[in-house]
Write a protein that holds these residues in place. Structure first.
Motif, short mmCIF file in Angstrom:
data_model
loop_
_atom_site.label_atom_id
_atom_site.label_comp_id
_atom_site.label_asym_id
_atom_site.label_seq_id
_atom_site.Cartn_x
_atom_site.Cartn_y
_atom_site.Cartn_z
N TYR A 88 -31.05 30.15 36.51
CA TYR A 88 -30.50 29.40 37.64
C TYR A 88 -31.61 28.72 38.43
O TYR A 88 -31.41 27.65 39.00
CB TYR A 88 -29.64 30.29 38.55
N LEU A 89 -32.82 29.31 38.44
CA LEU A 89 -33.94 28.70 39.14
C LEU A 89 -34.42 27.44 38.42
O LEU A 89 -34.83 26.48 39.06
CB LEU A 89 -35.09 29.69 39.30
N ARG A 90 -34.35 27.45 37.11
CA ARG A 90 -34.73 26.24 36.36
C ARG A 90 -33.76 25.11 36.67
O ARG A 90 -34.16 23.97 36.88
CB ARG A 90 -34.75 26.54 34.85
N VAL A 91 -32.46 25.43 36.72
CA VAL A 91 -31.45 24.42 37.05
C VAL A 91 -31.66 23.95 38.49
O VAL A 91 -31.64 22.74 38.77
CB VAL A 91 -30.02 24.98 36.86
N LEU A 92 -31.90 24.88 39.40
CA LEU A 92 -32.12 24.55 40.81
C LEU A 92 -33.33 23.65 40.96
O LEU A 92 -33.29 22.64 41.67
CB LEU A 92 -32.29 25.84 41.62
N ASP A 93 -34.42 23.98 40.29
CA ASP A 93 -35.63 23.16 40.36
C ASP A 93 -35.37 21.75 39.86
O ASP A 93 -35.85 20.77 40.45
CB ASP A 93 -36.76 23.79 39.53
N ASP A 94 -34.61 21.64 38.79
CA ASP A 94 -34.28 20.32 38.23
C ASP A 94 -33.50 19.49 39.26
O ASP A 94 -33.82 18.33 39.51
CB ASP A 94 -33.47 20.48 36.95
N LEU A 95 -32.50 20.10 39.87
CA LEU A 95 -31.68 19.39 40.85
C LEU A 95 -32.50 19.01 42.09
O LEU A 95 -32.40 17.88 42.57
CB LEU A 95 -30.48 20.25 41.26
N GLN A 96 -33.31 19.95 42.58
CA GLN A 96 -34.13 19.65 43.75
C GLN A 96 -35.12 18.53 43.45
O GLN A 96 -35.37 17.69 44.31
CB GLN A 96 -34.88 20.89 44.22
N GLY A 97 -35.66 18.52 42.25
CA GLY A 97 -36.58 17.46 41.88
C GLY A 97 -35.90 16.10 41.89
O GLY A 97 -36.47 15.11 42.36
N LYS A 98 -34.67 16.06 41.40
CA LYS A 98 -33.93 14.78 41.37
C LYS A 98 -33.54 14.33 42.78
O LYS A 98 -33.53 13.14 43.06
CB LYS A 98 -32.71 14.91 40.47
N ILE A 99 -33.26 15.29 43.65
CA ILE A 99 -32.93 14.94 45.03
C ILE A 99 -34.20 14.47 45.75
O ILE A 99 -34.19 13.44 46.44
CB ILE A 99 -32.28 16.14 45.76
N SER A 100 -35.29 15.19 45.59
CA SER A 100 -36.56 14.83 46.24
C SER A 100 -37.07 13.48 45.79
O SER A 100 -37.62 12.71 46.59
CB SER A 100 -37.62 15.89 45.96
#
Length: 109
Positions: free
Chosen positions: A11-23
């Motif tokens: 879930y952290l890998r998915v979260l990191d991916d999403l946060q990266g796209k938002i940032s």
């Protein structure tokens, strides 16, 4: 994927991916996030793993669900004022309170 990335909870890998796209601005406030199914297939994880990542994103104030529609990127929260700004605000408030106290004392005398 590096060994370190593979060792992280999914879930952290998915979260990191999403946060990266938002940032990066790839995902902007108001954008619909990918469906849980699409994201689970992209990352090779269970749908519940994606839901957990979305819940964590919500706790961070970066996404909100809309029942029957999906998850949306939210506006970033306003930055909290720094210590210097908070001190200046308190100084102004104290000055105003002193002035009011002086006015009150002079009207009572």
């Amino acid at each position: 994927m590096t060994n370190r990335q593979a060792a992280r909870q999914p879930y952290l890998r998915v979260l990191d991916d999403l946060q990266g796209k938002i940032s990066s601005g790839e995902l902007s406030p108001g954008d619909l996030l990918p469906s849980t199914r699409a994201l689970s297939e992209r990352h090779g994880v269970a749908v519940m793993t994606v839901r957990r990542a979305y819940t964590e994103l919500q706790k961070l104030g970066k996404a909100e669900p809309t029942h029957g529609v999906g998850w949306f990127v939210t506006e970033p929260p306003a930055p909290k004022p720094g210590l210097e700004e908070r001190v200046r605000t308190l100084e102004v408030e104290v000055r105003e309170l002193r002035e009011r106290l002086v006015e009150h004392d002079s009207s009572v005398s």
